[in-house]
Scaffold this active site. Sequence first.
Site, mmCIF file in Angstrom:
data_model
loop_
_atom_site.group_PDB
_atom_site.id
_atom_site.type_symbol
_atom_site.label_atom_id
_atom_site.label_comp_id
_atom_site.label_asym_id
_atom_site.label_seq_id
_atom_site.Cartn_x
_atom_site.Cartn_y
_atom_site.Cartn_z
ATOM 1 N N ASP A 158 -2.516 3.175 2.460
ATOM 2 C CA ASP A 158 -1.616 3.895 3.353
ATOM 3 C C ASP A 158 -0.202 3.919 2.787
ATOM 4 O O ASP A 158 0.286 2.888 2.310
ATOM 5 C CB ASP A 158 -1.568 3.197 4.718
ATOM 6 C CG ASP A 158 -2.910 3.212 5.423
ATOM 7 O OD1 ASP A 158 -3.160 4.186 6.141
ATOM 8 O OD2 ASP A 158 -3.691 2.253 5.261
ATOM 9 N N HIS A 211 -13.948 -5.435 0.360
ATOM 10 C CA HIS A 211 -14.975 -4.666 -0.347
ATOM 11 C C HIS A 211 -16.314 -5.396 -0.377
ATOM 12 O O HIS A 211 -17.136 -5.178 -1.261
ATOM 13 C CB HIS A 211 -14.495 -4.321 -1.759
ATOM 14 C CG HIS A 211 -13.364 -3.340 -1.748
ATOM 15 N ND1 HIS A 211 -13.552 -1.987 -1.827
ATOM 16 C CD2 HIS A 211 -12.029 -3.537 -1.632
ATOM 17 C CE1 HIS A 211 -12.375 -1.366 -1.781
ATOM 18 N NE2 HIS A 211 -11.438 -2.295 -1.665
ATOM 19 N N HIS A 268 1.560 -8.707 -3.332
ATOM 20 C CA HIS A 268 0.228 -8.968 -2.793
ATOM 21 C C HIS A 268 -0.024 -10.481 -2.792
ATOM 22 O O HIS A 268 0.812 -11.264 -3.238
ATOM 23 C CB HIS A 268 -0.840 -8.268 -3.631
ATOM 24 C CG HIS A 268 -1.085 -6.853 -3.225
ATOM 25 N ND1 HIS A 268 -1.896 -6.505 -2.174
ATOM 26 C CD2 HIS A 268 -0.606 -5.682 -3.742
ATOM 27 C CE1 HIS A 268 -1.918 -5.183 -2.059
ATOM 28 N NE2 HIS A 268 -1.147 -4.666 -2.998
#
Length: 416
Positions: free
Chosen positions: A361, A17, A108
């Site tokens: 996704d 980002h 993560h």
Amino acid sequence: MSTFGQHFRVTTYGESHGKSVGCIVDGCPPGLQLTEDDIQPQMTRRRPGQSALTTPRNEKDKVEIQAGTEDGITLGSPIGLRVMNEDQRPKDYGGGGGNIDMFPRPSHADWTYLEKYGVKASSGGGRSSARETIGRVAAGAIAEKYLSVAHGVEIVAFTNSVGPVQLFPSSKEHPSPSTNPAFLDILNKVTREEVDSFLPVRCPDAGVTKQMEELIGEFRDREDSIGGTVTCVIRNCPSGLGEPCFDKLEATLAQAMMSIPATKGFEIGSGFGGTCMPGSVHNDAFIKAPAIQPGEAQPARSRPRLTTKTNNSGGIQGGITNGAHIYFNVAFKPPATIGQAQNTTGYDESEGVLAAKGRHDPCVIPRAVPIVEAMAALVVMDALLPQIARQAAREALPVTSKTVTEAGINVSNGHA
């Protein structure tokens, strides 16, 4: 680190980002015709928002060549490539009354990055995000252009499985696809155009594609995710590539593929299924390579004098390419970010519930296809350059009793 390769070196930069992502490519041969049009097709195949089965993040992923070319020709100097982030939403990852920044997201890299560096990117996955692969795909497109023009190399990947739905399931007759004629036929003939005709899944079989599409849709609808595998074939790869003992070509391929985000497995040639085959079946006997037929185009490189009757080795023996097709599978786990609330533990060690935001996704496999192709190209390119230098250095020396000429004849005894 963020650099891959020793001779064709690629350094990627950027966070998911941030303002932009991209790479520096060092070691590209001069004189290659190269423009953004050579790179953009692979960027477009990788980009988000391709279908209802991918993340809705809307990025054009338009690549810009910043340096290293002039009038569409590579100069031999480092090539700078940049892609601007246009649809970043850092607010999805903290603030605004949400609790996502209070918890390391399950599976993560939030916690491991914090443990390693003492600081982490506050939005997305930072450098662990799949958006980092933009630089890989851009660099891979450059490597592919050279490999194709100079050596006729073709690299094609496709979706092999999604969850339990497999294109070539193992059987008693074929414990590994390496003995399945239908699988070998696809390796021989499949093209990227054919693969892309089976969007959005990129599995070159209409019936299996439909099953995969329905399965991914089911996981998306219940805010869950699913994994799968990608198969890749490298055709017309020059023989003699790979550096014993620790830089065998399958070893560098494994490193390259396992560096892609979300990968959890790699197998080459007969793979794990080959462990169920006896050596008498698994061994690849050598045969004389077929001659060039009348009207057939002369290959860009010298054709090997020998080939193998079968190819359970996956085109690599002793860590060195033998001229046969190189093929391998890469396993991808289910995407870690899902819409379902998950019980977990926060940075302050208190238990809680994480409700993830963001756009992700339900299955990464369709968009992973060009990433696998790109990393394959980088590996072959990095192995090819030192081999070209080695051959040139050898050819500058006088012929000796141990020299093998271009015709493959040992000058000491006249035998091949």
